[in-house]
Design a protein around this motif. Structure first.
Motif, PDB file in Angstrom:
ATOM      1  N   GLN A 175       0.700  -1.149  -0.002  1.00  0.00           N
ATOM      2  CA  GLN A 175       0.045  -0.060   0.190  1.00  0.00           C
ATOM      3  C   GLN A 175       0.837   1.345  -0.138  1.00  0.00           C
ATOM      4  OE1 GLN A 175      -3.524   0.206  -0.230  1.00  0.00           O
ATOM      5  NE2 GLN A 175      -2.718   2.238  -0.793  1.00  0.00           N
ATOM      6  N   MET A 176       0.788   2.021  -1.041  1.00  0.00           N
ATOM      7  CA  MET A 176       1.292   3.331  -0.925  1.00  0.00           C
ATOM      8  C   MET A 176       0.828   4.269  -0.321  1.00  0.00           C
ATOM      9  SD  MET A 176       2.369   5.700  -4.353  1.00  0.00           S
ATOM     10  CE  MET A 176       2.625   7.390  -4.372  1.00  0.00           C
ATOM     11  N   PRO A 177       1.469   5.159   0.587  1.00  0.00           N
ATOM     12  CA  PRO A 177       0.442   6.045   1.412  1.00  0.00           C
ATOM     13  C   PRO A 177      -0.102   7.066   0.462  1.00  0.00           C
ATOM     14  CG  PRO A 177       2.761   5.844   2.136  1.00  0.00           C
ATOM     15  CD  PRO A 177       2.769   5.167   0.959  1.00  0.00           C
ATOM     16  N   ALA A 178      -1.303   7.707   1.161  1.00  0.00           N
ATOM     17  CA  ALA A 178      -1.638   8.697   0.377  1.00  0.00           C
ATOM     18  C   ALA A 178      -1.246  10.067   1.096  1.00  0.00           C
ATOM     19  CB  ALA A 178      -3.214   8.951   0.413  1.00  0.00           C
ATOM     20  N   PHE A 179       0.178  10.510   0.221  1.00  0.00           N
ATOM     21  CA  PHE A 179       0.846  11.414   1.236  1.00  0.00           C
ATOM     22  C   PHE A 179      -0.081  12.892   1.504  1.00  0.00           C
ATOM     23  CE2 PHE A 179       3.786   8.602  -0.680  1.00  0.00           C
ATOM     24  CZ  PHE A 179       4.667   8.441   0.534  1.00  0.00           C
ATOM     25  N   LYS A 181      -3.456  13.363   1.049  1.00  0.00           N
ATOM     26  CA  LYS A 181      -4.739  12.994   1.643  1.00  0.00           C
ATOM     27  C   LYS A 181      -4.537  12.992   3.442  1.00  0.00           C
ATOM     28  CE  LYS A 181      -7.745   9.826   1.081  1.00  0.00           C
ATOM     29  NZ  LYS A 181      -8.405   8.784   0.379  1.00  0.00           N
ATOM     30  N   ASP A 182      -3.636  12.200   3.542  1.00  0.00           N
ATOM     31  CA  ASP A 182      -3.169  11.983   4.960  1.00  0.00           C
ATOM     32  C   ASP A 182      -2.296  13.135   5.767  1.00  0.00           C
ATOM     33  OD1 ASP A 182      -4.389   9.612   4.351  1.00  0.00           O
ATOM     34  OD2 ASP A 182      -2.990   8.465   4.326  1.00  0.00           O
ATOM     35  N   GLY A 183      -2.172  13.889   5.094  1.00  0.00           N
ATOM     36  CA  GLY A 183      -1.184  15.251   5.667  1.00  0.00           C
ATOM     37  C   GLY A 183       0.013  14.832   6.007  1.00  0.00           C
ATOM     38  N   VAL A 184       0.869  13.854   5.255  1.00  0.00           N
ATOM     39  CA  VAL A 184       2.183  13.560   5.261  1.00  0.00           C
ATOM     40  C   VAL A 184       2.956  14.476   4.633  1.00  0.00           C
ATOM     41  CG1 VAL A 184       3.991  11.861   5.069  1.00  0.00           C
ATOM     42  CG2 VAL A 184       1.528  11.043   5.528  1.00  0.00           C
ATOM     43  N   LEU A 185       2.578  15.021   3.459  1.00  0.00           N
ATOM     44  CA  LEU A 185       3.307  16.185   2.837  1.00  0.00           C
ATOM     45  C   LEU A 185       2.268  17.085   2.290  1.00  0.00           C
ATOM     46  CD1 LEU A 185       5.256  13.694   0.199  1.00  0.00           C
ATOM     47  CD2 LEU A 185       6.304  14.958   2.237  1.00  0.00           C
ATOM     48  N   LEU A 259       0.584  11.041  -5.727  1.00  0.00           N
ATOM     49  CA  LEU A 259       1.247  11.256  -4.443  1.00  0.00           C
ATOM     50  C   LEU A 259       0.119  11.628  -3.533  1.00  0.00           C
ATOM     51  CD1 LEU A 259       4.249  13.065  -5.886  1.00  0.00           C
ATOM     52  CD2 LEU A 259       4.481  11.089  -4.277  1.00  0.00           C
ATOM     53  N   THR A 260      -0.932  12.308  -3.995  1.00  0.00           N
ATOM     54  CA  THR A 260      -1.732  13.012  -2.836  1.00  0.00           C
ATOM     55  C   THR A 260      -2.728  11.721  -2.526  1.00  0.00           C
ATOM     56  OG1 THR A 260      -1.956  14.958  -4.177  1.00  0.00           O
ATOM     57  CG2 THR A 260      -3.583  14.702  -2.776  1.00  0.00           C
ATOM     58  N   ASN A 261      -3.270  11.090  -3.461  1.00  0.00           N
ATOM     59  CA  ASN A 261      -4.168  10.036  -3.086  1.00  0.00           C
ATOM     60  C   ASN A 261      -3.956   8.696  -3.331  1.00  0.00           C
ATOM     61  OD1 ASN A 261      -6.333  12.148  -2.710  1.00  0.00           O
ATOM     62  ND2 ASN A 261      -6.647  12.152  -4.866  1.00  0.00           N
ATOM     63  N   SER A 262      -2.774   8.308  -3.568  1.00  0.00           N
ATOM     64  CA  SER A 262      -2.330   7.033  -3.638  1.00  0.00           C
ATOM     65  C   SER A 262      -2.769   6.425  -4.881  1.00  0.00           C
ATOM     66  CB  SER A 262      -2.273   6.239  -2.370  1.00  0.00           C
ATOM     67  OG  SER A 262      -2.253   4.759  -2.509  1.00  0.00           O
ATOM     68  N   ARG A 263      -2.495   4.921  -5.234  1.00  0.00           N
ATOM     69  CA  ARG A 263      -3.016   4.107  -6.114  1.00  0.00           C
ATOM     70  C   ARG A 263      -2.694   2.766  -5.681  1.00  0.00           C
ATOM     71  NH1 ARG A 263      -4.556   7.524 -10.548  1.00  0.00           N
ATOM     72  NH2 ARG A 263      -3.042   9.118 -10.963  1.00  0.00           N
ATOM     73  N   ALA A 264      -3.981   2.192  -6.076  1.00  0.00           N
ATOM     74  CA  ALA A 264      -3.878   0.697  -5.369  1.00  0.00           C
ATOM     75  C   ALA A 264      -4.606  -0.090  -6.366  1.00  0.00           C
ATOM     76  CB  ALA A 264      -4.343   0.661  -3.893  1.00  0.00           C
ATOM     77  N   GLY A 265      -4.092  -0.513  -7.398  1.00  0.00           N
ATOM     78  CA  GLY A 265      -4.633  -1.349  -8.582  1.00  0.00           C
ATOM     79  C   GLY A 265      -5.205  -2.637  -7.880  1.00  0.00           C
ATOM     80  N   VAL A 266      -6.334  -3.639  -8.366  1.00  0.00           N
ATOM     81  CA  VAL A 266      -6.504  -4.754  -8.041  1.00  0.00           C
ATOM     82  C   VAL A 266      -6.675  -5.646  -9.062  1.00  0.00           C
ATOM     83  CG1 VAL A 266      -7.604  -3.909  -5.679  1.00  0.00           C
ATOM     84  CG2 VAL A 266      -8.964  -4.354  -7.868  1.00  0.00           C
ATOM     85  N   MET A 267      -6.570  -6.825  -8.856  1.00  0.00           N
ATOM     86  CA  MET A 267      -6.845  -8.089  -9.741  1.00  0.00           C
ATOM     87  C   MET A 267      -7.325  -9.282  -9.280  1.00  0.00           C
ATOM     88  SD  MET A 267      -4.338  -9.786 -12.737  1.00  0.00           S
ATOM     89  CE  MET A 267      -3.582 -10.967 -11.847  1.00  0.00           C
TER      90      MET A 267
END
Ligand code: SF4
Ligand code: SF4
Lengths: 293, 480
Positions: A175-179, A181-185, A259-267
């Motif tokens: 899981q890549m962070p949502a930098f 949205k989560d206020g990390v950056l 970078l803001t919302n992250s990406r998480a593709g599924v299969m």
């Protein structure tokens, strides 16, 4: 114009009587047909009655007469399909060999390719495209960049257990962070990181952005998964950021979004839906598309 | 007119067929017909057994339509399904040859070569053997059913059925290895289709050659109608020369008339020409649709003329125009070399020549290339561009062949085939099994530093690694 005359003349030239039919002055000679011809004509009519009895023929209100031998073209198809399944089953038996063995055996490989292609069309093409060409967010399976690895075994693992499938213990997951949205950056920092990533890939950066903070921000937030040089990590499905291929786009807008919302593709985990030999055939097919390692 | 009408009345729309009892005859045309019959049937019945060595991987039957493997073999020629144009060429030639025959000498096909004619002739011979010649056969048919009649008829039909059965049997031998199939047929192990086809052809041969005979030509075959449109004033047709024949009088009367200085025809009205005619017509009524132009009436009449010491050729291959010319005191004109026949001859030569050329230059290696429809191109991680193709290589030789693939048209372009090993100089070598084809997925990659046009033509070459024979095919290389 056809004219009918009641009295039948005799043609002077041939001495044969005419039928009395005349078309624009051309009269038809009466040459009697042989009786056997008439007989055959009647015989065909009788023959057709046989059809009514033997085959389905007359429409009834909700169905038709069934015919005494119970013929239906549907049965033919059912039989053909059963035969096909039987053949497939015997071929599938060959696919119990290991992936490497199948690949090395030309006849098994051909069966796997045919089956893989069909299964790919039914299950995979909806997202990955008919030839596996992919689209934004759906990896191109023809190229040599693999998020989770492009060897036969790695592809098989990905197909069998899917990506980010809840409830499959062996599924590919990260899981890549949502930098943002989560206020990390902060947005300004995201802009710096995005530009830094572009620089890593050898793409031009925006003017007026202070890139000096880029390496530090990247090292703290991204390098854990993508590596110090941004070369990615297949264990974590972290893409190589430096090559010419990207799944979600390397333009500023796409990078900012990522970078803001992250990406998480599924299969889906195809092992839950397809039998083991089919997954194998699919593996070999995907591997053969051009990127297999 | 009114009188004729009451006299003749109306003919019915349907009438019973009158049985024809052709009489045997000897002569020039009959001899030609025997020869052709022997030749045609000999070839038909025996050809499947002729062997032709094609090496260990291919069948050794000289003429074979191998439906299961989709191949047709004719001596040194082997035809693949995509080469059916050879058959198209043959059919075109056959059509022109038929037209040519018609322009030169009428229905040569009908009278001498047509299977219907040949088998009817054969069946008639059998009939004569058991039931005697014309007169005896008529008597037999009219007479009561004696034991002798039953025996003769049964024997005739039995032999007919045997011939018909063997005719159907020979047919299926063209579709499988003949000796093997004969053994399988005898031991009841042949496929059902073989028996079914033999049964169908036994029935058709028996019915068409034994029973239907001239009815086939008169009512079922389209060719008589077509040939009626193909004949012309110069085409030689079996013709009764009424300039010589009429008025028809007996031998004695003719002698008397001639003595008295009156005209007398050579035709003695003996009706021999009608008796021998396999379709039962009178050629003296002029050219007719029913006449298959077998020339037997010529033989019959020549024999009569010889007996009464008049010159032969009262019935002969001639034209109606010539008859009229002779009546008008002019010389007959024969024109076999006229524009029409020369055009036919030229067309036959052109089509035949084209086929021979095609055969002589036929390649034993072929290639077809299909570009992937989706994706059109792929960008690799190092920025190179790759296009994928499906290439099918045909090997028409009876041995396995290694075929090396190369590609030209773009600088630095690399070729690889999925699952296929390459030579030291990076040419993938596809080994193709004897007499078959193989499909490979081929990837063509352009290095990153080259920026090609959006679409560019590239050329693939497939070359036999050892024999050197090569073919090329072009396709597109597509870039972003
Ligand atoms: S065979 Fe000759 S002579 Fe006899 S009827 Fe016929 S045309 Fe006349
Ligand atoms: S008329 Fe003469 S050429 Fe014509 S079919 Fe009869 S026998 Fe043969």
């Amino acid at each position: 114009m056809a004219q009918h005359q009641d009295h039948h003349e005799v043609d002077a030239h041939t001495g044969v009587s005419t039928t009395g039919h005349e078309w624009d002055g051309i009269r038809e000679l009466n040459t009697p047909l042989p009786r056997w011809w008439l007989g055959i004509f009647y015989a065909t009519i009788v023959w057709s009655v046989g059809y009514w009895v033997v085959y389905p023929a007359w429409p009834l209100i909700t169905t038709t007469t069934q015919g005494v031998i119970g013929y239906a073209s549907r049965n033919d198809i059912a039989r053909d399909l059963a035969l096909l399944q039987q053949q497939r089953a015997s071929q599938a038996a060959g696919l119990t060999a290991s992936l490497e063995q199948i690949k090395a055996d030309p006849s098994l490989f051909r069966i796997a390719m045919a089956q893989g292609k069909a299964v790919f069309g039914d299950n995979c093409a909806a997202c990955h495209g008919v030839g596996g060409g992919g689209a934004k967010g759906y990896p191109n399976l023809n190229d040599d960049e693999w998020l989770w690895g492009g060897s036969l075994g790695e592809i098989h693992q990905t197909l069998q257990h899917g990506i980010r499938v809840a409830g499959d213990a062996e599924t590919r997951i990260s899981q890549m962070p949502a930098f943002g949205k989560d206020g990390v950056l902060k947005p300004a920092e995201i802009r710096v990181v995005a530009n830094h990533v572009r620089a890593l890939a050898g793409l031009p950066t925006e003017r007026g952005v202070d890139l000096a903070k880029g390496p530090e921000l990247f090292a703290t937030n991204c390098a854990a998964c993508h590596g110090d040089a941004g070369k990615g990590n297949k264990e974590l499905g972290a893409p190589n950021l430096t090559d010419a291929i990207s799944l979600y786009g390397m333009d500023m807008a796409s990078l900012t979004e990522t970078l803001t919302n992250s990406r998480a593709g599924v299969m889906p985990a195809w092992g839950q839906r397809l039998d083991p030999t089919t997954v194998k055939a699919l593996t070999l097919y995907v591997h053969s598309l051009g990127g297999g390692q | 007119m009114a009188l004729q009408e009451t006299e003749l009345g109306d003919l019915p729309l349907f009438a019973a067929t009158k049985k024809v009892y052709p009489q045997s005859v000897s002569g020039r045309y009959r001899r030609a017909k025997w020869l052709i019959l022997g030749l045609c049937l000999g070839v038909y019945y025996l050809l499947p057994f002729l062997r032709w060595d094609r090496g260990p991987n291919l069948p050794n039957q000289a003429v074979l339509a191998d439906l299961a493997n989709a191949r047709f073999y004719f001596f040194f020629i082997e035809i693949w399904p995509q080469e059916v144009y050879y058959f198209t060429g043959l059919l075109i030639m056959a059509a022109f040859v038929l037209f040519m025959m018609n322009a030169v000498a009428g229905r040569v096909w009908c009278g001498y070569l047509c299977p219907q004619t040949v088998w009817t002739d054969l069946f008639l011979t059998v009939e004569r053997f058991f039931e005697g010649d014309r007169r005896e056969r008529i008597k037999l048919d009219e007479g009561p059913w004696t034991a002798g009649k039953v025996w003769r008829k049964t024997a005739k039909h039995f032999v007919w059925l045997m011939i018909a059965w063997w005719t159907g049997g020979a047919w299926v031998l063209y579709f499988a290895d003949a000796p093997t199939l004969v053994r399988d047929l005898a031991t009841l192990q042949a496929p059902f289709t073989a028996y079914a086809f033999i049964a169908i052809l036994t029935f058709t041969t028996y019915a068409l050659a034994g029973i239907m005979r001239e009815q086939v030509c008169n009512y079922m075959c389209p060719w008589p109608r077509i040939q009626a449109a193909l004949t012309d004033d110069d085409a030689l047709n079996v013709t009764y020369r009424y300039d010589r024949g009429d008025p028809r009088v007996s031998v004695k009367q003719a002698e008397r008339l001639r003595k008295e200085g009156h005209p007398a025809g050579d035709c003695v009205d003996c009706r021999q020409c009608v008796a021998v005619c396999p379709t039962g017509i009178d050629i003296r009524d002029g050219a007719q649709l029913d006449c298959i132009q077998c020339g037997l009436c010529i033989d019959a009449c020549d024999n009569v003329m010889e007996k009464i010491s008049r010159p032969k050729g009262l019935i002969a291959y001639d034209t109606d125009d010539n008859v009229k010319r002779r009546i008008a005191g002019e010389k007959p004109v024969y024109n076999p070399l006229r524009l029409r026949t020369m055009i036919y001859a030229a067309l036959i030569l052109v089509v035949g020549g084209a086929m021979v050329f095609q055969l002589a230059t036929r390649r034993t290696i072929e290639m077809s290339v299909l570009h992937d429809r989706s994706p059109l191109f792929v960008r690799l991680s190092d920025g190179s561009i790759r296009n994928a193709y499906t290439i099918r290589i045909l090997n028409k030789r009876p041995d396995e062949r290694p075929v090396a693939l190369t590609v030209h048209g773009l600088p630095g372009v690399r070729i690889e085939a999925v699952g296929v090993a390459a030579t030291a100089d990076l040419r993938p070598v596809v080994s193709v099994a004897p007499d078959s084809s193989r499909e490979v997925r081929v990837l063509v990659t352009l290095p990153p530093d080259i920026h090609p046009e959006k679409t560019q033509t590239i050329t693939f070459t497939a070359a036999d690694l050892f024999a050197g024979e090569r073919v090329t095919a072009t396709d597109h290389f597509i870039a972003p």
